[in-house]
Design an enzyme around this catalytic site. Structure first.
Site, PDB file in Angstrom:
ATOM      1  N   GLY A 130       0.834  -1.196   0.000  1.00 29.33           N
ATOM      2  CA  GLY A 130       0.000   0.000   0.000  1.00 29.33           C
ATOM      3  C   GLY A 130       0.864   1.239   0.000  1.00 29.33           C
ATOM      4  CB  SER A 131       2.433   3.172   2.739  1.00 27.67           C
ATOM      5  OG  SER A 131       1.227   3.564   3.359  1.00 27.67           O
ATOM      6  CD1 TRP A 155      -6.369  -1.488  -0.498  1.00 24.46           C
ATOM      7  CD2 TRP A 155      -8.558  -1.685  -0.077  1.00 24.46           C
ATOM      8  NE1 TRP A 155      -6.513  -2.296   0.603  1.00 24.46           N
ATOM      9  CE2 TRP A 155      -7.846  -2.431   0.881  1.00 24.46           C
ATOM     10  CE3 TRP A 155      -9.958  -1.665  -0.019  1.00 24.46           C
ATOM     11  CZ2 TRP A 155      -8.480  -3.146   1.894  1.00 24.46           C
ATOM     12  CZ3 TRP A 155     -10.594  -2.382   0.977  1.00 24.46           C
ATOM     13  CH2 TRP A 155      -9.850  -3.106   1.921  1.00 24.46           C
ATOM     14  CB  ILE A 156      -8.582  -0.699  -8.068  1.00 23.98           C
ATOM     15  CG1 ILE A 156      -7.293  -1.470  -7.748  1.00 23.98           C
ATOM     16  CG2 ILE A 156      -8.446   0.123  -9.343  1.00 23.98           C
ATOM     17  CD1 ILE A 156      -6.117  -0.589  -7.346  1.00 23.98           C
ATOM     18  NE  ARG A 269     -31.689  19.532  20.201  1.00 24.04           N
ATOM     19  CZ  ARG A 269     -32.624  18.733  20.676  1.00 24.04           C
ATOM     20  NH1 ARG A 269     -33.841  18.757  20.153  1.00 24.04           N
ATOM     21  NH2 ARG A 269     -32.341  17.894  21.659  1.00 24.04           N
ATOM     22  CB  ILE A 339     -22.688  20.632  16.653  1.00 22.52           C
ATOM     23  CG1 ILE A 339     -21.430  21.385  17.107  1.00 22.52           C
ATOM     24  CG2 ILE A 339     -23.847  21.603  16.459  1.00 22.52           C
ATOM     25  CD1 ILE A 339     -20.872  22.359  16.093  1.00 22.52           C
ATOM     26  CG  HIS A 340     -26.030  17.249  13.867  1.00 23.51           C
ATOM     27  ND1 HIS A 340     -25.063  18.062  13.329  1.00 23.51           N
ATOM     28  CD2 HIS A 340     -27.082  17.316  13.002  1.00 23.51           C
ATOM     29  CE1 HIS A 340     -25.494  18.587  12.194  1.00 23.51           C
ATOM     30  NE2 HIS A 340     -26.721  18.162  11.977  1.00 23.51           N
ATOM     31  CD  GLU A 365      -4.394   9.071  -4.731  1.00 29.38           C
ATOM     32  OE1 GLU A 365      -3.512   9.544  -5.459  1.00 29.38           O
ATOM     33  OE2 GLU A 365      -4.933   7.971  -4.932  1.00 29.38           O
ATOM     34  CB  THR A 367      -1.226   6.803   5.463  1.00 32.07           C
ATOM     35  OG1 THR A 367       0.204   6.724   5.608  1.00 32.07           O
ATOM     36  CG2 THR A 367      -1.758   5.488   4.911  1.00 32.07           C
TER      37      THR A 367
END
Length: 384
Positions: A130-131, A155-156, A269, A339-340, A365, A367
């Site tokens: 990966g990396s 992961w394409i 809210r 906040i929600h 792209e 890590t």
């Protein structure tokens, strides 16, 4: 320093913003739940020139510079990251063809991508690489006037819906030096021996197609080689300078979307007889969110400028922008959920989806940790 956008850039931003609000936001929840690629919205995006935003005008694209692309990315990602990634990712990988391809390759593949009639992908990562891109094991051996490709990629983006992929392969396993002997080769998905396996159950960007690719003695003609044989790794590093700038813009878009939704909720809210936005604790959260987003935006815009001007600080700026903007995206999405309150933990609101979608910007792209390594390396002038 000039901070003013051109009239064209402002117009494009407004048009893309309307498209995002009218077409993407109403559909976002459905595509996320069903984990399906929004091909109908890709088609609508193509009509606006979004699928060919970066493709040169000579090949049917809009030919926008990187700053304009970053503005488009921000608007679409603030509506929904998954759908935005599907629309703008239609031509993902074409950067290699634009930069290093032959005239025949450009005329063969770019116009279809620009028109939204074909989908491309960039095939780099592997299950065990990966990396560490230099550790890929997918090989392409020359046999007459063809390459025979064996291996698999993981992961394409666009993996199960793509028409062709720019595949990073090892073409010379005996080459001296860690970064030599790699090449980029275009592989069409209808070739014998090619298979894809769609990946489901992703935490976020579920509307963006992701798959594992398998190459079993896949034969492609030698004219599918992109650029010079053996120079694929260096080509890939230039590709990352551009795509990391775009991921930074994705982070800004996600942060912007989270900020807007948090502000709207805080004004509506009520607790203790008044809107929660009247409380200083919430006000400070909103202030921090918007301030850090603007800081990330300016860093990303500078990186985008550096892409066009081939500035000698581009590699470091791209990594700085990507690392910081992705962190801001995750932090803002987190505060949006906070906040929600309980409402942010269910999918009645967009907060939880943005929270899930934000994390990927710190992973693909390169890590966050890899970006910091690059920044430190560039500061010390050590090169690769």
């Amino acid at each position: 320093m000039e901070f003013e956008l051109t009239d064209e850039q402002r117009q494009i931003t407004e048009e893309v913003g309307r498209f995002a609000d009218n077409e993407i936001r109403p559909e976002a929840k459905e595509y996320d739940r069903e984990e399906k690629a929004p091909l109908d919205l890709v088609e609508k995006g193509a009509e606006m020139g979004l699928t060919g935003a970066q493709i040169p005008i000579d090949y049917g694209g809009a030919g926008y510079d990187m700053l304009t692309v970053a503005l488009i990315v921000e608007e679409l990602y603030s509506a929904d990251p998954g759908i935005a990634g599907s629309i703008l990712g239609t031509a993902f990988g074409s950067e290699a063809i634009i930069a290093f391809g032959t005239e025949d390759q450009k005329e063969r593949w770019l116009p279809e991508l620009a028109a939204g009639e074909a989908i491309c992908g960039s095939a780099i990562s592997e299950p065990h690489a990966g990396s560490d891109v230099s550790s890929i094991s997918t090989r392409a051996e020359k046999d007459g006037d063809e390459y025979v490709i064996d291996g698999n990629k993981m992961w394409i983006t666009n993996g199960s819906i793509g028409d062709f992929f720019v595949v990073l392969c090892k073409t010379d396993p005996d080459a001296e030096g860690r970064y030599n002997g790699f090449s980029q080769i275009v592989v069409e998905s209808d070739r014998d021996g090619f298979e894809s396996d769609k990946i489901t159950g992703k935490m976020g960007i579920r509307a963006s197609d992701t798959a594992e690719l398998i190459f079993d003695d896949v034969r492609v003609p030698e004219e599918n080689l992109v650029g010079t044989e053996g120079a694929g790794f260096l080509q890939q590093m230039q590709f990352f300078d551009e795509t990391r700038t775009q991921v930074a813009a994705q982070g800004i878009g996600i942060a912007k979307g989270a900020n807007e939704r948090a502000l709207e909720y805080a004004q509506e809210r009520e607790q203790f007889g008044r809107p929660i936005g009247d409380f200083q604790a919430i006000q400070h959260k909103l202030a921090d969110m918007h301030t850090r987003t603007e800081a990330a935006r300016q860093l990303t815009y500078k990186s985008a400028w550096s892409v066009e001007n081939r500035d000698d600080q581009l590699t470091m700026l791209a990594s700085m922008a990507k690392e910081f903007a992705s962190r801001v995206a995750v932090d803002c999405a987190n505060e949006c959920v906070q906040i929600h309150g309980g409402s942010g933990y269910v999918d009645d609101f967009d907060a939880e989806r943005f929270y899930r979608d934000a994390k990927i910007t710190q992973i693909y792209e390169g890590t966050t940790e890899i970006q910091k390594n690059i920044i430190a390396r560039e500061l010390q002038g050590k090169g690769m």
